[in-house]
Motif scaffolding. Structure first.
Motif, PDB file in Angstrom:
ATOM      1  N   GLY A 108       0.822  -1.197   0.000  1.00 12.42           N
ATOM      2  CA  GLY A 108       0.000   0.000   0.000  1.00 12.42           C
ATOM      3  C   GLY A 108       0.860   1.252   0.000  1.00 12.42           C
ATOM      4  O   GLY A 108       2.019   1.242   0.429  1.00 12.42           O
ATOM      5  N   ILE A 109       0.291   2.364  -0.484  1.00  9.50           N
ATOM      6  CA  ILE A 109       1.064   3.604  -0.626  1.00  9.50           C
ATOM      7  C   ILE A 109       0.292   4.783  -0.037  1.00  9.50           C
ATOM      8  O   ILE A 109      -0.929   4.730   0.127  1.00  9.50           O
ATOM      9  CB  ILE A 109       1.447   3.886  -2.096  1.00  9.50           C
ATOM     10  CG1 ILE A 109       0.196   3.927  -2.990  1.00  9.50           C
ATOM     11  CG2 ILE A 109       2.427   2.840  -2.588  1.00  9.50           C
ATOM     12  CD1 ILE A 109       0.505   4.246  -4.447  1.00  9.50           C
ATOM     13  N   ASP A 110       1.031   5.855   0.254  1.00  8.75           N
ATOM     14  CA  ASP A 110       0.442   7.070   0.813  1.00  8.75           C
ATOM     15  C   ASP A 110       1.096   8.281   0.161  1.00  8.75           C
ATOM     16  O   ASP A 110       2.257   8.220  -0.256  1.00  8.75           O
ATOM     17  CB  ASP A 110       0.649   7.092   2.332  1.00  8.75           C
ATOM     18  CG  ASP A 110      -0.163   8.171   3.038  1.00  8.75           C
ATOM     19  OD1 ASP A 110      -1.272   8.488   2.553  1.00  8.75           O
ATOM     20  OD2 ASP A 110       0.295   8.685   4.072  1.00  8.75           O
ATOM     21  N   PHE A 111       0.345   9.374   0.094  1.00  7.67           N
ATOM     22  CA  PHE A 111       0.835  10.633  -0.489  1.00  7.67           C
ATOM     23  C   PHE A 111       0.745  11.720   0.567  1.00  7.67           C
ATOM     24  O   PHE A 111      -0.314  11.914   1.188  1.00  7.67           O
ATOM     25  CB  PHE A 111       0.003  11.002  -1.716  1.00  7.67           C
ATOM     26  CG  PHE A 111       0.323  12.354  -2.297  1.00  7.67           C
ATOM     27  CD1 PHE A 111       1.563  12.614  -2.853  1.00  7.67           C
ATOM     28  CD2 PHE A 111      -0.637  13.369  -2.291  1.00  7.67           C
ATOM     29  CE1 PHE A 111       1.858  13.869  -3.381  1.00  7.67           C
ATOM     30  CE2 PHE A 111      -0.353  14.615  -2.829  1.00  7.67           C
ATOM     31  CZ  PHE A 111       0.898  14.864  -3.376  1.00  7.67           C
ATOM     32  N   ASP A 112       1.842  12.440   0.808  1.00  8.58           N
ATOM     33  CA  ASP A 112       1.885  13.423   1.886  1.00  8.58           C
ATOM     34  C   ASP A 112       1.842  14.871   1.403  1.00  8.58           C
ATOM     35  O   ASP A 112       2.076  15.800   2.167  1.00  8.58           O
ATOM     36  CB  ASP A 112       3.134  13.200   2.749  1.00  8.58           C
ATOM     37  CG  ASP A 112       4.438  13.462   1.985  1.00  8.58           C
ATOM     38  OD1 ASP A 112       4.395  13.960   0.845  1.00  8.58           O
ATOM     39  OD2 ASP A 112       5.514  13.147   2.547  1.00  8.58           O
ATOM     40  N   GLY A 113       1.519  15.074   0.137  1.00  7.83           N
ATOM     41  CA  GLY A 113       1.507  16.413  -0.443  1.00  7.83           C
ATOM     42  C   GLY A 113       2.736  16.719  -1.267  1.00  7.83           C
ATOM     43  O   GLY A 113       2.742  17.661  -2.064  1.00  7.83           O
ATOM     44  N   GLU A 114       3.784  15.898  -1.089  1.00 12.14           N
ATOM     45  CA  GLU A 114       5.009  16.065  -1.879  1.00 12.14           C
ATOM     46  C   GLU A 114       5.553  14.742  -2.376  1.00 12.14           C
ATOM     47  O   GLU A 114       5.992  14.637  -3.511  1.00 12.14           O
ATOM     48  CB  GLU A 114       6.081  16.769  -1.053  1.00 12.14           C
ATOM     49  CG  GLU A 114       7.360  17.037  -1.839  1.00 12.14           C
ATOM     50  CD  GLU A 114       8.349  17.923  -1.099  1.00 12.14           C
ATOM     51  OE1 GLU A 114       9.413  18.228  -1.665  1.00 12.14           O
ATOM     52  OE2 GLU A 114       8.052  18.309   0.044  1.00 12.14           O
TER      53      GLU A 114
ATOM     54  N   GLY B 161       1.250  -1.877   4.119  1.00  8.82           N
ATOM     55  CA  GLY B 161       0.757  -0.515   4.097  1.00  8.82           C
ATOM     56  C   GLY B 161       1.693   0.446   4.808  1.00  8.82           C
ATOM     57  O   GLY B 161       2.493   0.062   5.669  1.00  8.82           O
ATOM     58  N   ILE B 162       1.577   1.739   4.456  1.00 10.27           N
ATOM     59  CA  ILE B 162       2.426   2.779   5.054  1.00 10.27           C
ATOM     60  C   ILE B 162       1.668   4.094   5.046  1.00 10.27           C
ATOM     61  O   ILE B 162       0.902   4.381   4.115  1.00 10.27           O
ATOM     62  CB  ILE B 162       3.757   2.924   4.284  1.00 10.27           C
ATOM     63  CG1 ILE B 162       4.682   3.938   4.951  1.00 10.27           C
ATOM     64  CG2 ILE B 162       3.512   3.285   2.824  1.00 10.27           C
ATOM     65  CD1 ILE B 162       6.089   3.956   4.359  1.00 10.27           C
ATOM     66  N   VAL B 163       1.868   4.905   6.105  1.00  5.44           N
ATOM     67  CA  VAL B 163       1.376   6.282   6.105  1.00  5.44           C
ATOM     68  C   VAL B 163       2.475   7.180   6.654  1.00  5.44           C
ATOM     69  O   VAL B 163       3.331   6.745   7.432  1.00  5.44           O
ATOM     70  CB  VAL B 163       0.086   6.458   6.945  1.00  5.44           C
ATOM     71  CG1 VAL B 163      -1.075   5.682   6.340  1.00  5.44           C
ATOM     72  CG2 VAL B 163       0.311   6.054   8.405  1.00  5.44           C
ATOM     73  N   HIS B 164       2.444   8.452   6.234  1.00  9.89           N
ATOM     74  CA  HIS B 164       3.429   9.436   6.671  1.00  9.89           C
ATOM     75  C   HIS B 164       2.731  10.547   7.433  1.00  9.89           C
ATOM     76  O   HIS B 164       1.864  11.248   6.883  1.00  9.89           O
ATOM     77  CB  HIS B 164       4.166  10.027   5.464  1.00  9.89           C
ATOM     78  CG  HIS B 164       5.229  11.019   5.839  1.00  9.89           C
ATOM     79  ND1 HIS B 164       5.641  12.020   4.986  1.00  9.89           N
ATOM     80  CD2 HIS B 164       5.964  11.167   6.961  1.00  9.89           C
ATOM     81  CE1 HIS B 164       6.590  12.739   5.571  1.00  9.89           C
ATOM     82  NE2 HIS B 164       6.793  12.240   6.780  1.00  9.89           N
TER      83      HIS B 164
ATOM     84  N   LEU C 269       2.755  -1.300   8.170  1.00 10.25           N
ATOM     85  CA  LEU C 269       2.022  -2.490   8.605  1.00 10.25           C
ATOM     86  C   LEU C 269       2.707  -3.727   8.054  1.00 10.25           C
ATOM     87  O   LEU C 269       3.116  -3.751   6.887  1.00 10.25           O
ATOM     88  CB  LEU C 269       0.577  -2.440   8.112  1.00 10.25           C
ATOM     89  CG  LEU C 269      -0.202  -1.167   8.452  1.00 10.25           C
ATOM     90  CD1 LEU C 269      -1.612  -1.253   7.885  1.00 10.25           C
ATOM     91  CD2 LEU C 269      -0.242  -0.922   9.952  1.00 10.25           C
ATOM     92  N   ASN C 270       2.803  -4.765   8.869  1.00 11.47           N
ATOM     93  CA  ASN C 270       3.475  -5.977   8.393  1.00 11.47           C
ATOM     94  C   ASN C 270       2.480  -6.931   7.738  1.00 11.47           C
ATOM     95  O   ASN C 270       1.337  -6.562   7.430  1.00 11.47           O
ATOM     96  CB  ASN C 270       4.286  -6.633   9.511  1.00 11.47           C
ATOM     97  CG  ASN C 270       3.425  -7.320  10.559  1.00 11.47           C
ATOM     98  OD1 ASN C 270       2.200  -7.159  10.612  1.00 11.47           O
ATOM     99  ND2 ASN C 270       4.059  -8.101  11.418  1.00 11.47           N
TER     100      ASN C 270
END
Length: 348
Positions: free
Chosen positions: A145-151, A190-193, A203-204
């Motif tokens: 999974g992916i996340d976008f932090d604005g940059e 999954g990952i979040v920033h 997440l594992n």
């Protein structure tokens, strides 16, 4: 609430890989300019508020079905950069993993082989670019999974088996160039920033554990010089409702007294054999504790019969209504966009 991006010490990356990229639409930019804000910078509080209106009887209206052009391999995560761009993380598997039938060296199957991809699509599903983030022969090739932090887009690239190894990369959506940030001794999905705290949470396998890393700490504090990071905290997921596959960071929620929260979706197989059922669900989760603050089942399926929450999820608020974006099927994928019709405040 809008927070500026922190200038955290990522000037000491472990590696920056050369690009292996195909561009079927060479004249189309990979990302809009300027980049849109992240959920934490824009609609995070609205998403959390609208989520409170959901329940088992929520009517989900199908707004659109958009075929995505070309082979999408196994989609794992998705970020929406406004209405004109979608970026999908995917795993291409050239050699399947084979179960051992027992645990050997902490894991239960062979390594298999493949490649990690990020694929860029326009709003109408046209394939704009496909970048391979791994090289032939690399044992870590599962892009979760992916996340976008604005940059930046944040990705985890792991071995395609539990209790093994992974690394975290950030990708510039404007160029698709990647930088490796850390390596870790576990599978990561999954990952979040959290930009405000300067931390990432991963997440594992099966989202059973969440590992948080403080990116503001200097290299060496995590053993970065040796190439393997030590998590600042590892917490056990107390929920067995579904296994989260893809998450989006929503910021520090006013509704939940400033807690850092994320929206996660996933699936779980309930039962076994002919009586088994693949349950889908979406939840608002406390990032620090992994406690689900609210969760709802999702029963929709793709035209191929796949639960729509099988892996990628995105979210937006359109005209005051909550929309969820799903890309459940492998290889030949359709983006399903559903809008929630709020439940009655009294559900029996």
């Amino acid at each position: 609430m809008h927070f500026p991006l922190l200038l955290i010490p990522l000037l000491h990356p472990l590696t920056t890989h050369a690009l292996n990229i195909t561009t079927p639409q060479p004249n189309n930019p990979f990302a809009p300019s300027p980049l849109p804000p992240s959920h934490a910078q824009s609609d995070g509080d609205a998403i959390v508020s609208l989520f409170q209106t959901l329940g088992r009887t929520t009517v989900w209206t199908l707004i659109s079905q958009t075929p995505f052009q070309g082979d999408t391999y196994e989609p794992e995560g998705i970020v929406r950069l406004g209405p004109s761009r979608y970026i999908v993380s995917a795993g291409e598997y050239t050699l399947p993993t084979i179960p051992y039938g027992k645990v050997i060296n902490g894991t239960d199957r062979t390594a298999g082989a493949g490649f990690a991809h990020l694929i860029v699509f326009s709003g109408n599903g046209t394939r704009i670019a496909d970048v391979t983030l791994t090289k032939p022969g690399e044992v870590e090739y599962h892009n979760g999974g992916i996340d976008f932090d604005g940059e930046w887009i944040w990705c985890t690239i792991a071995q395609y088996r539990p209790n093994t190894t992974a690394h975290v990369v950030r990708v510039d959506p404007r160029t698709l160039e990647q930088t490796t940030i850390l390596r870790y001794d576990d599978h990561l999905g999954g990952i979040v920033h959290d930009v405000q705290r300067g931390s990432i949470t991963t997440l594992n396998w099966g989202a059973r554990n969440a590992s948080t890393f403080d990116l503001r700490r200097r290299p060496g504090g995590y053993g970065w010089n040796a190439g393997v990071a030590k998590a600042a905290s590892v917490v056990r997921n107390p929920s067995y409702f579904v296994d989260y596959q893809d998450c989006k960071f929503l910021g520090h929620s006013r509704l939940y007294n400033g807690r850092a929260v994320m929206l996660c979706s996933g699936v779980a197989t309930i039962g076994s054999g002919a009586s088994s059922y693949n349950l889908g669900g979406v939840a608002i989760v406390d990032v620090e504790t992994m406690v689900p603050l609210m969760e709802v089942p999702i029963t929709m399926r793709s035209v191929l019969g796949t639960p729509v929450t099988q892996n990628p999820v995105e979210v937006s608020v359109e005209d005051g209504k909550l929309r969820l974006y799903f890309l459940p099927d492998q290889h030949t994928s359709i983006l399903y966009v559903y809008e929630a019709q709020p439940d009655s405040p009294y559900e029996f």
